[in-house]
Design an enzyme around this catalytic site. Structure first.
Site, PDB file in Angstrom:
ATOM      1  N   SER A   1     -10.509  -0.220   6.699  1.00 19.73           N
ATOM      2  CA  SER A   1      -9.807   0.070   5.553  1.00 19.73           C
ATOM      3  C   SER A   1      -9.272  -1.258   5.108  1.00 19.73           C
ATOM      4  CB  SER A   1      -8.955   0.985   5.311  1.00 19.73           C
ATOM      5  OG  SER A   1      -9.638   2.153   5.166  1.00 19.73           O
TER       6      SER A   1
ATOM      7  N   LYS B   1       0.871  -1.157   0.104  1.00 16.55           N
ATOM      8  CA  LYS B   1       0.154  -0.163   0.071  1.00 16.55           C
ATOM      9  C   LYS B   1       0.751   1.051  -0.141  1.00 16.55           C
ATOM     10  CE  LYS B   1      -3.845   2.078   2.494  1.00 16.55           C
ATOM     11  NZ  LYS B   1      -4.948   2.003   3.855  1.00 16.55           N
TER      12      LYS B   1
ATOM     13  N   SER C   1     -10.054   2.178   2.394  1.00 17.45           N
ATOM     14  CA  SER C   1      -9.037   2.840   1.742  1.00 17.45           C
ATOM     15  C   SER C   1      -7.799   2.040   0.882  1.00 17.45           C
ATOM     16  CB  SER C   1      -8.305   3.903   2.561  1.00 17.45           C
ATOM     17  OG  SER C   1      -7.567   3.352   3.433  1.00 17.45           O
TER      18      SER C   1
END
Ligand code: GLN
Length: 489
Positions: A180, A76, A156
């Site tokens: 998330s 990420k 997210s």
């Protein structure tokens, strides 16, 4: 080769039936063919990946096997990676190239992992749809039956989840401040765990809301998530909230079974507007656990109804403070102005997207003189009550079972008009962040339109082992084997 689980790929690498170069090469070609459509990666690093794969092959040839030697992962873009651009999905970080490595990614490298590239995400991890990224939306690899309209992967960590589901990575790092990891796992039909706050170091992870942020893995199976978490976890003196506790064998816990466990079903999670399919799946999950020898008990978490409202005070408050550092002076984007004040204003006006600005404004408001007591301080008190709810419930049960999200994946552009509609996605996930307790999402079924739905297992602080045991039991019973639509042809 791309359908092997992480555990299977690891066994094949160790048996030298497969080389790390072949495996990494296969993932890089999959990225070549699908990433343009999915936008799951914002940066692919093929040269570094192949170099790491060769190093992995060399150590396997010497009989040296780390926990993840030769395993290709997506990272990420919130995790700082030394010498590799890290943006947090924001224009304000511009071309930021960290001179250091986050502890979590350092741990993964220590154990031999291969990084394929950086995964797309909502800007500063604020969002539930991956629509707020400065690099554009991520597309969910799943579509509804007979309907090709693009859906969101959740957020997210939408890029991480889409990459893992579409076989563009064997696993991924992600973070979870209010859901998330778990919500995108549910939307993309994969597994993801937010461990206990303090389990993974936050050092080198771009901060959103420091008292809630926690890193964790996304993977295609519960066992794979357990293997990844084993490498990511551990005490780190560089993070003052890192917990100095031993890292157990999470993967072994997946085989424990649930015989004799008491599983709580919190009655407050039974919301009126819940789609019947999600309610039915939740019932089915209870039945699966009962059949494997667990007892289902009714429990109450009376302050659940305040969790979302409290989260949307605490998280923006901490964000407004954390994001004050993006002023255009030392790193990232700079937009000049007539004086220093103007430089700050121009940089932040141009660098931050609309959702981030909204959070900074809300956060600054709830922290300002006169409002601090009414909002922030009150929210902190409610937070203590939410934690107490969990502590009380865990007197009566060993883990809790709930749905992960109140819906399946929705369309790109939906829920964008009113931020509160978007925030409602997080209703089942935020309580665990407020309490700091671990939560796992397991793919458990498909809705009538063919989209994946997840069930959530919540556990006691630092008892991820029970969470994995329960999650693996659900996974076994569900036998979830559906593949994302993008792989159908
Ligand atoms: N969707 C939540 C938010 O927008 C949670 C995000 C997260 O967990 N990083 O704040």
């Amino acid at each position: 080769m791309l359908d092997l689980s992480l555990a299977q790929a690891r066994a094949a690498l160790r048996a030298r039936k497969l080389s790390a170069r072949e495996l990494t090469g296969a993932y890089l070609s999959a990225i070549d063919s699908l990433n343009e459509r999915l936008n799951a990666y914002v940066l692919v690093t093929p040269d570094a990946a192949l170099a790491h794969a060769d190093a992995a092959d060399a150590s396997l040839a010497r009989g040296e096997q780390g926990n993840l030697t030769g395993i290709p992962l997506a990272i990420k873009d919130l995790f700082c990676t030394r010498g590799i651009r890290t943006t947090a999905g924001s224009r304000i970080l511009g071309n930021f190239i960290p001179p250091y490595e986050s502890t979590v990614t350092e741990n993964l490298l220590r154990d031999g992992a291969v990084f394929l590239g950086k995964a797309n995400m909502d800007e500063f991890a604020m969002g539930s749809s991956n629509m707020t990224s400065a690099f554009g939306a991520v597309t969910n690899p799943w579509t509804r039956h007979g309907d090709n309209r693009p859906l969101v992967p959740g957020g997210s960590s939408g890029g991480s989840a889409a990459a893992v589901a579409a076989r563009l990575a064997l696993g991924a790092t992600a973070t979870d401040t209010g859901g998330s990891i778990r919500q995108p796992a549910s939307f993309c039909g994969i597994a993801g765990i937010k461990p206990t706050y303090g389990r993974c170091s936050r050092w080198g992870v771009v901060a959103f809301a420091s008292s809630l942020d926690q890193a964790g893995p996304l993977a295609r199976t519960v066992e794979d998530a357990a293997i990844l978490l084993g490498s990511m976890s551990g005490y780190d003196a560089k993070d003052s909230t890192s917990a100095n506790v031993a890292v157990p064998d999470f993967a072994a816990a997946c085989a424990r079974g649930v015989k004799g466990l008491r599983i709580g079903v919190p009655r407050e999670y039974r919301s009126d507007g819940m789609p019947p399919e999600i309610e039915a799946l939740w019932q089915q999950g209870q039945q699966w656990l009962r059949e494997q020898g667990a007892a289902i008990v009714d429990v109450s978490l009376p302050h659940t109804k305040y969790a979302l409202a409290t989260y949307y005070i605490v998280a923006p408050a901490e964000a407004s403070s954390n994001l004050a550092r993006y002023d255009g002076v030392r790193f990232g984007l700079r937009v000049d102005g007539g004086d220093l004040g103007e430089l700050y204003e121009n940089t932040r006006a141009e660098g931050f997207g609309a959702e981030v600005k909204r959070r900074v404004l809300i956060g600054t408001y709830v922290l300002s003189a006169g409002y601090y007591d009414a909002y922030y301080l009150k929210a902190q008190k409610v937070r203590a009550l939410i934690l107490k709810d969990f502590t009380d419930a865990f007197q009566h049960c060993d883990a809790l079972l709930t749905p992960t999200a109140p819906s399946a994946a929705f369309g790109q552009g939906e829920k964008m008009d009113d931020p509160v509609t978007m925030y409602l996605n997080d209703v089942f996930t935020v309580p665990a962040n407020m309490a700091g307790t671990p939560g796992l999402s397991v793919p458990a079924g498909l809705d009538a339109q063919g989209l994946p739905l997840g069930l959530q297992v919540l556990g006691r602080p630092f008892d991820e082992e029970t969470v994995f045991a329960v999650g693996a039991a659900i996974e076994r019973a569900a036998g979830f084997s559906a593949r994302p639509s993008i792989l159908a042809k």
